[in-house]
Design an enzyme around this catalytic site. Structure first.
Site, PDB file in Angstrom:
ATOM      1  NE  ARG A  31      -3.512  -2.165   2.883  1.00  0.00           N
ATOM      2  CZ  ARG A  31      -4.729  -2.490   2.444  1.00  0.00           C
ATOM      3  NH1 ARG A  31      -5.338  -1.713   1.582  1.00  0.00           N
ATOM      4  NH2 ARG A  31      -5.319  -3.599   2.869  1.00  0.00           N
ATOM      5  CE  LYS A  68     -14.406   2.050  -2.611  1.00  0.00           C
ATOM      6  NZ  LYS A  68     -13.128   2.016  -1.909  1.00  0.00           N
ATOM      7  CE  LYS A 102     -14.435  -5.010  -2.219  1.00  0.00           C
ATOM      8  NZ  LYS A 102     -15.708  -5.392  -1.617  1.00  0.00           N
ATOM      9  CG  ASP A 103      -8.957  -2.065   2.822  1.00  0.00           C
ATOM     10  OD1 ASP A 103      -9.808  -2.165   3.709  1.00  0.00           O
ATOM     11  OD2 ASP A 103      -8.088  -2.923   2.595  1.00  0.00           O
ATOM     12  NE  ARG A 104      -8.446   8.167   2.794  1.00  0.00           N
ATOM     13  CZ  ARG A 104      -8.062   9.158   3.590  1.00  0.00           C
ATOM     14  NH1 ARG A 104      -8.120   8.997   4.904  1.00  0.00           N
ATOM     15  NH2 ARG A 104      -7.628  10.284   3.096  1.00  0.00           N
TER      16      ARG A 104
END
Length: 356
Positions: free
Chosen positions: A37, A66, A95-97
């Site tokens: 990430r 997104k 869902k993760d940012r």
């Protein structure tokens, strides 16, 4: 809360729990350390819808890309654009940012013309397609998720990497809940303890659900960790509840024969663990004793989860990573895999490496 009696204030010491990073691994020591990430494009997720859009109806299914945005925030922005309550926006999964995600949303079908979705693009929200649909999208209405991941600064030897990926393909990995379920510094568990002991005061419905889910996810992780230590997390034991692969359905196996052993080895069946709540444990014998004894270590959480209306459910102890491939590049290790809904890609990654 069930019943008319108010929650009784309990003076209980908070249970000790194992953090996700300290849970035992099934396939040996990590092959090294890397970084995940670092940029949103390093963690890409694509939802796999469990059905086709209807092609007609009072809702629209939106296929949304997104970037660096969490699901609930995007839902609020869609509601603001359409000038409708946020409660009318549907999505199948959170869902993760810190990712790029292709995700489905449902919105009420605009009654006057088309909406200008391009107004959301400056926020990192792109509507790629829309399809008429009859119903609001419900949570959990997914077949799974595809992941494309980049692990930077990680370059294990090719033979070791392929051996580890082969183990994961053939045997699966422990289906632990990931760190994001428990919040920053496990804050959701501390808040869950206050809620379950009647010390949290008034909380929103969203917070309540988040914290209760964290508490029973931790109990599940601890049970799974114990079975990893015992070496039977992926093997059926008499009294187990065995879950059908790709399904929430399970059955009690009081006796284990060669046919059940073979189906488990082929990953058609998986041992399961409890998601604690109201109702009897479905297991029997040694496994039921293990599950009860472990839950007792987290008293009064199990009683509180039942009192607050959570329902006893089961979750597979084993996660099958489908279509798993890995390739090393100058940027790092690139992984692609497909997981069922509700599974965490980090459960697979932790069997390969540790990350900063």
């Amino acid at each position: 809360m069930r019943g008319d009696a108010p929650a009784r204030m309990l003076d209980c010491q908070i249970p000790a729990w194992t953090s996700v990073r300290d849970l035992p691994r099934a396939h040996g020591e990590p092959l090294g350390q890397g970084r995940i990430r670092v940029a949103p494009e390093d963690f890409q997720v694509e939802e796999i819808l469990g059905f086709e859009p209807d092609g007609e109806g009072d809702h629209l299914l939106l296929w949304v890309r997104k970037t660096s945005a969490n699901t609930e925030w995007v839902a609020r922005k869609l509601a603001g654009l359409l000038q409708v309550p946020s409660s009318t926006i549907g999505y199948a999964g959170l869902k993760d940012r810190h990712a790029i995600t292709l995700q489905w949303f449902s919105v009420p079908r605009p009654r006057q013309g088309e909406s200008d979705w391009t107004r959301l693009e400056s926020l990192g929200i792109q509507v790629l397609a829309e399809h008429p649909h009859r119903r609001k999208l419900k949570r959990g209405a997914l077949a799974g998720n595809r992941f494309r991941l980049l692990i930077r600064d990680f370059s294990p030897s090719a033979p070791l990497l392929e051996r580890r990926l082969g183990l994961i393909r053939d045997c699966g990995v422990p289906d632990y809940f990931g760190e994001q379920r428990f919040g920053h510094d496990d804050g959701n568990l501390r808040r869950a303890h206050d809620l379950l002991t009647g010390q949290a005061g008034r909380v929103s419905r969203h917070e309540r659900g988040l914290w209760l889910s964290a508490a029973r996810s931790q109990i599940f992780n601890e049970l799974l960790a114990e079975r990893v230590r015992l070496g039977n997390w992926d093997q059926p034991i008499p009294g187990d509840c065995l879950q059908l692969d790709g399904s929430h359905s399970y059955f009690l196996a009081e006796d284990i024969d060669d046919a059940l052993t073979a189906r488990a080895a082929a990953m058609d069946l998986h041992p399961s663990g409890p998601l604690w709540g109201e109702g009897e444990l479905a297991t029997r014998g040694e496994i039921r004793h293990l599950e009860s004894a472990l839950a007792a270590r987290f008293s009064p959480w199990p009683t509180g989860l039942s009192r607050l209306g959570m329902r006893q459910e089961r979750r597979s102890l084993r996660l099958q990573a489908r279509d798993l491939v890995g390739a090393q590049s100058d940027a790092g290790l690139r992984l692609e895999l497909t997981l069922p809904a509700g599974a965490y890609a980090t459960a697979v990654l932790r069997e390969i490496l540790v990350w900063a």
